[in-house]
Design a protein around this motif. Structure first.
Motif, PDB file in Angstrom:
ATOM      1  N   PHE A  90      -6.249 -60.781 -22.085  1.00 13.00           N
ATOM      2  CA  PHE A  90      -7.037 -62.131 -21.492  1.00 13.00           C
ATOM      3  C   PHE A  90      -6.158 -63.285 -21.835  1.00 13.00           C
ATOM      4  CE2 PHE A  90     -10.940 -59.457 -21.334  1.00 13.00           C
ATOM      5  CZ  PHE A  90     -11.055 -59.570 -19.805  1.00 13.00           C
ATOM      6  N   SER A  91      -6.409 -64.440 -21.118  1.00 14.97           N
ATOM      7  CA  SER A  91      -5.802 -65.462 -21.117  1.00 14.97           C
ATOM      8  C   SER A  91      -6.339 -66.412 -22.326  1.00 14.97           C
ATOM      9  CB  SER A  91      -5.807 -66.173 -19.908  1.00 14.97           C
ATOM     10  OG  SER A  91      -7.331 -66.680 -19.718  1.00 14.97           O
ATOM     11  N   PRO A  92      -5.578 -67.559 -22.694  1.00 15.57           N
ATOM     12  CA  PRO A  92      -6.330 -68.459 -23.690  1.00 15.57           C
ATOM     13  C   PRO A  92      -7.867 -68.901 -23.286  1.00 15.57           C
ATOM     14  CG  PRO A  92      -3.917 -68.815 -23.299  1.00 15.57           C
ATOM     15  CD  PRO A  92      -4.227 -67.752 -22.440  1.00 15.57           C
ATOM     16  N   ASP A  93      -7.829 -69.191 -22.028  1.00 14.97           N
ATOM     17  CA  ASP A  93      -9.170 -69.781 -21.310  1.00 14.97           C
ATOM     18  C   ASP A  93     -10.170 -68.770 -21.659  1.00 14.97           C
ATOM     19  OD1 ASP A  93      -8.022 -71.975 -20.603  1.00 14.97           O
ATOM     20  OD2 ASP A  93      -8.248 -71.874 -18.473  1.00 14.97           O
ATOM     21  N   ALA A  94     -10.016 -67.804 -21.217  1.00  8.32           N
ATOM     22  CA  ALA A  94     -10.936 -66.351 -21.443  1.00  8.32           C
ATOM     23  C   ALA A  94     -11.436 -66.073 -23.100  1.00  8.32           C
ATOM     24  CB  ALA A  94     -10.401 -65.376 -20.694  1.00  8.32           C
TER      25      ALA A  94
ATOM     26  N   ARG B  83      -0.194 -69.637  -1.951  1.00  5.92           N
ATOM     27  CA  ARG B  83      -0.627 -68.518  -2.188  1.00  5.92           C
ATOM     28  C   ARG B  83      -0.253 -67.936  -3.752  1.00  5.92           C
ATOM     29  NH1 ARG B  83       0.401 -65.837   2.628  1.00  5.92           N
ATOM     30  NH2 ARG B  83      -1.602 -66.010   3.613  1.00  5.92           N
ATOM     31  N   ARG B  84       1.229 -68.018  -3.967  1.00  9.73           N
ATOM     32  CA  ARG B  84       1.806 -67.518  -5.183  1.00  9.73           C
ATOM     33  C   ARG B  84       1.276 -68.533  -6.504  1.00  9.73           C
ATOM     34  NH1 ARG B  84       6.307 -66.494  -2.076  1.00  9.73           N
ATOM     35  NH2 ARG B  84       7.086 -68.404  -1.987  1.00  9.73           N
ATOM     36  N   THR B  85       1.181 -70.003  -6.123  1.00 10.44           N
ATOM     37  CA  THR B  85       0.369 -70.667  -7.114  1.00 10.44           C
ATOM     38  C   THR B  85      -0.939 -70.141  -7.581  1.00 10.44           C
ATOM     39  OG1 THR B  85       1.686 -72.551  -6.318  1.00 10.44           O
ATOM     40  CG2 THR B  85      -0.073 -73.213  -7.524  1.00 10.44           C
ATOM     41  N   LEU B  86      -1.733 -69.788  -6.404  1.00 12.05           N
ATOM     42  CA  LEU B  86      -2.999 -69.626  -6.792  1.00 12.05           C
ATOM     43  C   LEU B  86      -3.208 -68.241  -7.588  1.00 12.05           C
ATOM     44  CD1 LEU B  86      -4.763 -70.533  -3.538  1.00 12.05           C
ATOM     45  CD2 LEU B  86      -4.776 -71.893  -5.582  1.00 12.05           C
ATOM     46  N   VAL B  87      -2.468 -67.236  -7.408  1.00  9.99           N
ATOM     47  CA  VAL B  87      -2.116 -66.114  -7.805  1.00  9.99           C
ATOM     48  C   VAL B  87      -1.891 -66.322  -9.220  1.00  9.99           C
ATOM     49  CG1 VAL B  87      -0.808 -63.855  -8.145  1.00  9.99           C
ATOM     50  CG2 VAL B  87      -1.540 -64.533  -5.878  1.00  9.99           C
ATOM     51  N   GLN B  88      -1.058 -67.051  -9.562  1.00 17.99           N
ATOM     52  CA  GLN B  88      -0.651 -67.498 -11.021  1.00 17.99           C
ATOM     53  C   GLN B  88      -1.792 -68.058 -11.669  1.00 17.99           C
ATOM     54  OE1 GLN B  88       2.197 -66.245 -12.718  1.00 17.99           O
ATOM     55  NE2 GLN B  88       1.089 -67.114 -14.303  1.00 17.99           N
ATOM     56  N   TRP B  89      -2.261 -68.978 -10.929  1.00 17.22           N
ATOM     57  CA  TRP B  89      -3.441 -69.807 -11.481  1.00 17.22           C
ATOM     58  C   TRP B  89      -4.616 -68.932 -11.875  1.00 17.22           C
ATOM     59  CZ3 TRP B  89      -4.686 -74.877 -12.696  1.00 17.22           C
ATOM     60  CH2 TRP B  89      -6.139 -75.155 -12.550  1.00 17.22           C
TER      61      TRP B  89
ATOM     62  N   ARG C  21      -4.467 -65.684 -13.100  1.00 18.28           N
ATOM     63  CA  ARG C  21      -3.640 -64.905 -14.026  1.00 18.28           C
ATOM     64  C   ARG C  21      -3.907 -65.764 -15.264  1.00 18.28           C
ATOM     65  NH1 ARG C  21       0.102 -60.476 -13.084  1.00 18.28           N
ATOM     66  NH2 ARG C  21       1.179 -61.354 -15.016  1.00 18.28           N
ATOM     67  N   ASP C  22      -3.579 -67.175 -15.111  1.00 21.12           N
ATOM     68  CA  ASP C  22      -3.712 -67.981 -16.466  1.00 21.12           C
ATOM     69  C   ASP C  22      -5.140 -68.219 -16.682  1.00 21.12           C
ATOM     70  OD1 ASP C  22      -0.812 -68.357 -16.349  1.00 21.12           O
ATOM     71  OD2 ASP C  22      -0.881 -70.088 -15.261  1.00 21.12           O
ATOM     72  N   GLU C  23      -6.107 -68.312 -15.839  1.00 22.74           N
ATOM     73  CA  GLU C  23      -7.400 -68.629 -15.895  1.00 22.74           C
ATOM     74  C   GLU C  23      -7.995 -67.607 -16.816  1.00 22.74           C
ATOM     75  OE1 GLU C  23      -9.468 -71.440 -15.710  1.00 22.74           O
ATOM     76  OE2 GLU C  23      -7.668 -72.565 -15.671  1.00 22.74           O
ATOM     77  N   ILE C  24      -7.829 -66.323 -16.298  1.00 20.95           N
ATOM     78  CA  ILE C  24      -8.455 -65.015 -16.661  1.00 20.95           C
ATOM     79  C   ILE C  24      -7.416 -64.050 -17.478  1.00 20.95           C
ATOM     80  CG2 ILE C  24     -10.040 -62.983 -16.384  1.00 20.95           C
ATOM     81  CD1 ILE C  24     -10.901 -64.651 -13.617  1.00 20.95           C
ATOM     82  N   GLY C  25      -6.582 -63.690 -16.675  1.00 15.63           N
ATOM     83  CA  GLY C  25      -5.567 -62.657 -17.262  1.00 15.63           C
ATOM     84  C   GLY C  25      -4.854 -61.927 -16.239  1.00 15.63           C
ATOM     85  N   PRO C  26      -4.094 -61.154 -16.644  1.00 12.31           N
ATOM     86  CA  PRO C  26      -3.406 -60.441 -15.527  1.00 12.31           C
ATOM     87  C   PRO C  26      -4.169 -59.190 -14.875  1.00 12.31           C
ATOM     88  CG  PRO C  26      -1.992 -60.565 -17.327  1.00 12.31           C
ATOM     89  CD  PRO C  26      -3.263 -61.209 -17.751  1.00 12.31           C
ATOM     90  N   ILE C  27      -5.357 -58.767 -15.499  1.00 10.56           N
ATOM     91  CA  ILE C  27      -5.935 -57.946 -14.897  1.00 10.56           C
ATOM     92  C   ILE C  27      -6.768 -58.450 -13.566  1.00 10.56           C
ATOM     93  CG2 ILE C  27      -6.368 -56.392 -17.021  1.00 10.56           C
ATOM     94  CD1 ILE C  27      -9.115 -57.603 -17.144  1.00 10.56           C
ATOM     95  N   ALA C  28      -6.960 -59.808 -13.641  1.00 14.39           N
ATOM     96  CA  ALA C  28      -7.626 -60.238 -12.435  1.00 14.39           C
ATOM     97  C   ALA C  28      -6.633 -60.693 -11.290  1.00 14.39           C
ATOM     98  CB  ALA C  28      -8.221 -61.729 -13.028  1.00 14.39           C
ATOM     99  N   THR C  29      -5.456 -60.465 -11.298  1.00 16.74           N
ATOM    100  CA  THR C  29      -4.530 -60.837 -10.257  1.00 16.74           C
ATOM    101  C   THR C  29      -4.891 -60.236  -8.845  1.00 16.74           C
ATOM    102  OG1 THR C  29      -2.705 -60.202 -12.047  1.00 16.74           O
ATOM    103  CG2 THR C  29      -2.035 -60.626  -9.725  1.00 16.74           C
ATOM    104  N   PRO C  30      -4.949 -61.391  -7.953  1.00 14.35           N
ATOM    105  CA  PRO C  30      -5.567 -61.009  -6.600  1.00 14.35           C
ATOM    106  C   PRO C  30      -4.287 -60.111  -5.941  1.00 14.35           C
ATOM    107  CG  PRO C  30      -6.006 -63.271  -7.154  1.00 14.35           C
ATOM    108  CD  PRO C  30      -5.038 -62.672  -8.309  1.00 14.35           C
ATOM    109  N   GLU C  31      -4.597 -59.087  -5.209  1.00 15.79           N
ATOM    110  CA  GLU C  31      -3.532 -58.459  -4.465  1.00 15.79           C
ATOM    111  C   GLU C  31      -3.212 -59.342  -3.321  1.00 15.79           C
ATOM    112  OE1 GLU C  31      -2.277 -55.444  -4.744  1.00 15.79           O
ATOM    113  OE2 GLU C  31      -3.179 -55.379  -6.711  1.00 15.79           O
ATOM    114  N   ALA C  32      -4.283 -59.742  -2.950  1.00 15.94           N
ATOM    115  CA  ALA C  32      -4.063 -60.400  -1.435  1.00 15.94           C
ATOM    116  C   ALA C  32      -4.990 -61.643  -1.319  1.00 15.94           C
ATOM    117  CB  ALA C  32      -4.503 -59.822  -0.158  1.00 15.94           C
TER     118      ALA C  32
END
Ligand code: 6R9
Length: 646
Positions: free
Chosen positions: A167-171, A575-581, A583-594
């Protein structure tokens, strides 16, 4: 419907079963007919400071809502997991730690050594001011010190709240603040698949948003360079110098809190699921023994992370309460190569292996050879958890991994249930790929229709549990009303699981998946609302709607519809920015596929997003969108279909 594929109990298992088919019927029958005496008898498997004389005392009705088990009993959970084994199993290995990199050294701890480590850890916590009832956040890699930290909290009566290291620092900050935790235990960094996870740096970032945090205890796990803040941060190895090697175990009431674990629901931020001491430990210990046919001397490996309930219940509490030898693995199943998990099985002669369908599907994709080149002769029981297992993965687990010798124990349960709820017992139940089969003792499942009618015989609907069981969660931290509303208001008088289920003509249960807005990504729960809130925090995003869609390995993947603020240009970069966003907000497990950019979302005239339609479009199944006439603007749908992301 065709007769389901069936794997009858083998002759060998009929002979060796601790509980055979008849034995199960007797056990289960008694647990339902006379729960009071059944559970007081079961309670004898624990070591009590004061033995309880009352079993369950509960009501799921709003007017008299309460859940208590063994309320007059006193015990210490850590003493049950360690001290009581010292006389008979002091020199038995409690933990075998297998490092991420196979070239690094294995560490082992006997129960006596575990006692010393946990006492020292407990004394360090006390030295830093931790007291009974305080919340301690644990943000750790999969190293033995993570288990010591949990048990040290239990020993002194502090309430641990483990936050998954992914989980990310925010989470992390959100979870520290929610339970008012002044203490964090972390490591300089963690190792996973050859990469470093900057845990301490994440804690530093979280601390900026969590003023309640007073002390950070840092275990030196990798030697990674970190900054230590004066007055706040303490190296564990320094604080541990000179502390005593004995620490008395606090006498706790059975209903005193043991831990909080945050989990995602369909609405709002993650809930702090609270488990208490006596009932939880009894439940995890009993189910660990029954479901896995655990025997003295077995080497047992649960390949989950301690950050999830499976790690709490079946790496730490259940197996250690049973005096088991537990393998704890730092890494991931397919690194350095896809033979790794089977090599670890051979290396430590593992008898019982417990893992997730998503891991099996990933390994299956690499073929049989990485499995077949290992022996696996030590294996006796194979468990699975986290999501429905598809029959292909089940058969592969059974035939390729287990060479057709080992029963597959498909365990259905939840963070909220503390331990296994529906699972076959090896030697008692015929197996069917994809079915979790039968309820554990004391578990009274029912299948209901949407109106709450109890369906009998073969049926499909929503799964509820009609009676309390000792391992049930007791509340949502700081929000008892939310506890009642979430689980007991949909079907009054019953615990609603939010899972759908089918019962076949034999009475076996098949879990069909969540019926709420929770997505199951690689066996991890993710609330669609959580991902949506993360997306709309971005300055370019006006609105977001998130749904799950089938994914070959992960079970489900995250598909996000995003409406941009006016004037913002849609692009692949964004799109890439939002995916990274996310990941930073929640963590890699929340990475959108699409991510699909949508000028607007399909809504009813009252403004409700029609998720059913969004799910269909994400799945690419647009032939059966159903009734779209209630939409405020039916044209929206055509645009979405044309621009779907494959
Ligand atoms: C232990 C754990 C709980 C949700 C649960 C269900 C799904 C778990 C399952 C399963 C089918 C199984 N789930 N085990 N579905 N068959 N054997 O995973 O807890 O993280 O809280 O997730 O996972 O949907 O409601 P948790």
């Amino acid at each position: 419907m065709a007769e389901p594929e069936r794997y009858p109990v083998s002759d060998e298992w009929k002979k060796r079963a601790r509980v055979d088919a008849g034995g199960y019927e007797t056990l289960y029958g008694r647990s339902i007919a006379d729960p009071g005496s059944f559970w007081l008898e079961q309670a004898r498997r624990l070591d009590w400071i004061k033995r309880p004389e009352i079993a369950g005392d509960w009501s799921f009705d709003e007017a008299d809502f309460h859940i208590e088990w063994f309320a007059d009993g006193k015990l210490n959970v850590a003493a049950n997991c360690i001290d009581r084994h010292l006389a008979t199993r002091g020199d038995t290995t409690a933990i075998i730690w297998e490092p991420d990199d196979p070239k690094d050294s294995v560490r082992t701890y006997t129960y006596r050594e575990l006692h010393r480590e946990v006492c020292r850890f407990a004394n360090v916590l006390k030295g830093q001011g931790v007291q009974k009832g305080d919340r301690v956040t644990i943000y750790m890699p999969m190293i033995p010190e993570a288990a010591f930290a949990l048990l040290a909290c239990a020993r002194i009566g502090a309430i641990h709240s483990v936050v998954f290291g992914g989980f990310s620092p925010d989470a992390l900050a959100g979870r520290i603040v929610d339970c008012d935790s002044a203490y964090v235990i972390t490591a300089d960094a963690g190792r996973r698949a050859g990469k470093m996870v900057p845990l301490k740096t994440n804690v530093d970032k979280a601390a900026d948003q969590a003023p309640v945090l007073k002390k950070v205890i840092v275990v030196q796990a990798t030697g990674a360079d970190v900054t230590m803040k004066d007055g706040r941060d303490v190296w564990y190895h320094e604080a541990a110098q000179g502390v005593g090697e004995d620490c008395p175990a606090e006498a706790m009431d059975a209903e005193d809190p043991l831990f909080i674990l945050y989990t995602s629901g369909s609405t709002g931020k993650p809930k702090g699921v609270l488990h208490t001491s006596g009932g939880y430990l009894l439940w995890t210990s009993l189910t660990h023994e029954l479901a896995f046919d655990y025997r003295e001397g077995d080497v047992y490996w649960c390949a989950a992370d301690i950050g999830w309930i499976t790690g709490h219940s079946y790496i730490v509490y259940g197996p250690l309460a049973n005096g088991a030898t537990v393998v704890m693995y730092e890494g991931v199943p397919n690194w350095p190569d896809s033979s790794r998990i089977w090599q670890v099985v051979d290396k430590h002669q593992v008898n019982i292996l417990y893992t997730a369908p998503t891991a099996l599907r990933a390994l299956m994709a690499d073929g049989d050879e990485p499995v077949k080149k290992t022996s696996r002769a030590s294996l006796r029981v194979l468990g699975t958890v986290g999501e429905p297992i598809n029959p292909e993965a089940w058969r592969w687990y059974y035939n390729v991994v287990g060479d057709g010798r080992c029963p597959i124990i498909d365990t259905w349960w939840q963070t909220e249930t503390g331990g296994h709820m529906i699972a076959p017992l090896p030697g008692a139940h015929d197996l069917k790929p994809g079915s979790a089969t039968r309820p554990m003792p004391g578990v009274d499942p029912q299948i209901l229709d949407a109106d709450g009618n109890v369906l009998t015989g073969a049926a499909q609907g929503n799964l509820v549990i009609a009676k309390s069981w000792p391992g049930q969660m007791r509340t949502v931290w700081n929000d008892h009303e939310r506890f009642f509303q979430t689980y007991f208001s949909t079907y009054p008088g019953k615990y609603f699981t939010s899972d759908g289920a089918r019962r076949d003509a034999d009475g076996d249960y098949w879990i069909t998946g969540r019926v709420d807005d929770v997505i199951n990504v690689s066996g991890h729960r993710m609330g669609t609302a959580e991902v949506e809130s993360a997306l709309v925090l971005h300055e370019s995003v006006a609105e977001a709607a998130v749904v799950g869609r089938p994914h070959e390995v992960k079970g489900q993947g995250i598909y996000a519809y995003v409406t941009l603020n006016s004037g913002v240009e849609a692009s692949d970069d964004l799109r890439r920015t939002l995916v990274q966003w996310v990941r930073d907000e929640i963590g890699p497990i929340a990475t959108p596929e699409a991510i699909q950019f949508a000028p607007s979302l399909p809504k009813t005239r009252s403004g409700k997003i029609m998720r059913r339609i969004l799910r269909k479009i994400a799945e690419g199944d647009t032939s059966s969108l159903g009734d779209t006439s209630t939409l405020a603007d039916p044209d929206v749908v055509d645009h979405l279909i044309e621009n779907g992301v494959a």
